[in-house]
Design a protein around this motif. Structure first.
Motif, PDB file in Angstrom:
ATOM      1  N   ASP A  92      43.697  37.129  24.698  1.00  0.00           N
ATOM      2  CA  ASP A  92      44.867  36.949  23.825  1.00  0.00           C
ATOM      3  C   ASP A  92      45.984  36.197  24.551  1.00  0.00           C
ATOM      4  O   ASP A  92      46.622  35.308  23.972  1.00  0.00           O
ATOM      5  N   ALA A  93      46.223  36.570  25.800  1.00  0.00           N
ATOM      6  CA  ALA A  93      47.298  35.931  26.563  1.00  0.00           C
ATOM      7  C   ALA A  93      47.019  34.454  26.790  1.00  0.00           C
ATOM      8  O   ALA A  93      47.931  33.617  26.712  1.00  0.00           O
ATOM      9  N   TYR A  94      45.761  34.120  27.056  1.00  0.00           N
ATOM     10  CA  TYR A  94      45.409  32.718  27.269  1.00  0.00           C
ATOM     11  C   TYR A  94      45.633  31.917  25.992  1.00  0.00           C
ATOM     12  O   TYR A  94      46.139  30.785  26.025  1.00  0.00           O
ATOM     13  N   THR A  95      45.283  32.499  24.852  1.00  0.00           N
ATOM     14  CA  THR A  95      45.494  31.830  23.566  1.00  0.00           C
ATOM     15  C   THR A  95      46.979  31.600  23.314  1.00  0.00           C
ATOM     16  O   THR A  95      47.400  30.504  22.916  1.00  0.00           O
ATOM     17  N   ILE A  96      47.796  32.629  23.553  1.00  0.00           N
ATOM     18  CA  ILE A  96      49.238  32.502  23.341  1.00  0.00           C
ATOM     19  C   ILE A  96      49.831  31.445  24.263  1.00  0.00           C
ATOM     20  O   ILE A  96      50.622  30.596  23.846  1.00  0.00           O
ATOM     21  N   SER A  97      49.431  31.497  25.519  1.00  0.00           N
ATOM     22  CA  SER A  97      50.002  30.594  26.517  1.00  0.00           C
ATOM     23  C   SER A  97      49.636  29.132  26.263  1.00  0.00           C
ATOM     24  O   SER A  97      50.463  28.231  26.459  1.00  0.00           O
ATOM     25  N   THR A  98      48.411  28.884  25.830  1.00  0.00           N
ATOM     26  CA  THR A  98      47.941  27.509  25.691  1.00  0.00           C
ATOM     27  C   THR A  98      48.155  26.922  24.301  1.00  0.00           C
ATOM     28  O   THR A  98      48.260  25.704  24.149  1.00  0.00           O
ATOM     29  N   ARG A  99      48.230  27.779  23.278  1.00  0.00           N
ATOM     30  CA  ARG A  99      48.310  27.272  21.909  1.00  0.00           C
ATOM     31  C   ARG A  99      49.597  27.647  21.185  1.00  0.00           C
ATOM     32  O   ARG A  99      49.915  27.082  20.149  1.00  0.00           O
ATOM     33  N   PHE A 100      50.335  28.610  21.745  1.00  0.00           N
ATOM     34  CA  PHE A 100      51.570  29.065  21.092  1.00  0.00           C
ATOM     35  C   PHE A 100      52.697  29.229  22.128  1.00  0.00           C
ATOM     36  O   PHE A 100      53.340  30.271  22.202  1.00  0.00           O
ATOM     37  N   ALA A 101      52.904  28.164  22.900  1.00  0.00           N
ATOM     38  CA  ALA A 101      53.906  28.211  23.969  1.00  0.00           C
ATOM     39  C   ALA A 101      55.316  28.430  23.429  1.00  0.00           C
ATOM     40  O   ALA A 101      56.134  29.129  24.041  1.00  0.00           O
ATOM     41  N   GLU A 102      55.633  27.831  22.269  1.00  0.00           N
ATOM     42  CA  GLU A 102      56.963  27.995  21.684  1.00  0.00           C
ATOM     43  C   GLU A 102      57.192  29.444  21.261  1.00  0.00           C
ATOM     44  O   GLU A 102      58.288  29.990  21.420  1.00  0.00           O
ATOM     45  N   THR A 103      56.151  30.071  20.757  1.00  0.00           N
ATOM     46  CA  THR A 103      56.241  31.483  20.370  1.00  0.00           C
ATOM     47  C   THR A 103      56.469  32.355  21.594  1.00  0.00           C
ATOM     48  O   THR A 103      57.277  33.298  21.568  1.00  0.00           O
ATOM     49  N   LEU A 104      55.792  32.034  22.684  1.00  0.00           N
ATOM     50  CA  LEU A 104      55.964  32.786  23.921  1.00  0.00           C
ATOM     51  C   LEU A 104      57.387  32.639  24.443  1.00  0.00           C
ATOM     52  O   LEU A 104      57.989  33.606  24.930  1.00  0.00           O
TER      53      LEU A 104
END
Length: 267
Positions: A92-104
């Protein structure tokens, strides 16, 4: 002058409540920032695992995941969590970091909460086009800043449909190509049989198994009661009450499916 039961004026209570609300908001923002840092650490761990996996010679998919499982186990021991939980969080963290950087970044700034992130990622991963996903993400964050995760969920479902470049029918036709059946190994001699397919027949299969399981359970109970009947419709008082089938519905469904598939049909 208006006072309440504690002797404080109404406007004084409002001031106290406002101060508490501000303190609460600051604390919640700090938690969000800490959760964002956890995501970043897990994403780095996932990247490390991916790098190590790429350096291995060609082998089975299960053996190729050894670096990922090893890192997950190391992190899990350190914080007293299960390996599987940590491995899932790495993904999940890899997905957030690579595909949803603005959300992070929004989470790190305390503008949204982790619950908002889960909703955004859940809906956003349905969008394969990076440009369209970026448009979706920007609008999703804007909405998340002023609503709850529950309300955001319904709103983003509509937003995904609005930004999708293809119709649902077209996407479903394409998604059907991903149907299949596969096995996942589990611990202690267990395994999962996974069926992926169109929702209607899959739910139909589950519903059929559920009806069969309930009938099997009820038939077993009726049969047990019958063996304890004295013949005149009264249960012998010296007999123990018949035991119900100890299996859960899930267990009966699993047993029935195995029986249906593995027992050859005799014509």
């Amino acid at each position: 002058m208006n006072t309440n039961s504690s002797g404080l004026r109404g406007d004084d209570v409002d001031v106290v409540a406002a101060e508490l609300a501000e303190d609460y908001a600051v604390a919640v923002a700090a938690v969000a920032a800490a959760e964002a840092e956890v995501v970043r650490v897990l994403a780095r761990a996932a990247e490390t695992a991916i790098e190590r996996m790429s350096e291995l010679p060609r082998m089975s998919s299960r053996d190729a995941e050894l670096p990922l499982r090893a890192i997950a186990a190391e992190l899990a021991v350190r914080v007293n969590q299960s390996d599987r939980t940590v491995q899932r969080r790495l993904d999940d963290a890899y997905t957030i970091s690579t595909r949803f950087a603005e959300t992070l970044s929004a989470l790190s700034d305390g503008r949204i909460a982790l619950g908002h992130v889960r909703v955004i990622v859940d809906h956003g991963t349905k969008l394969s086009d990076e440009g369209i996903r970026a448009v979706f993400e920007s609008e999703a964050i804007s909405q998340a800043e002023s609503t709850t995760p529950g309300r955001l969920n319904a709103s983003l479902a509509r937003l995904v449909e609005r930004v999708q470049p293809t119709t649902f029918a077209e996407r479903h036709k394409e998604a059907r190509k991903g149907r299949g059946v596969w096995v996942r190994d589990e611990a202690d001699g267990m395994a999962e049989l996974v069926l992926r397919g169109p929702a209607v027949p899959v739910y139909g299969i589950h519903d059929m198994l559920s009806q069969m399981a309930r009938k099997a359970r009820d038939d077993a109970a009726d049969s047990a009661r019958g063996t304890h009947d004295s013949g005149d419709g009264n249960v012998d008082g010296n007999e123990r009450e018949p035991e119900r089938d100890p299996r859960t519905l899930d267990q009966i469904r699993a047993d029935l499916l195995a029986e249906i598939v593995l027992t050859p049909t005799i014509n």
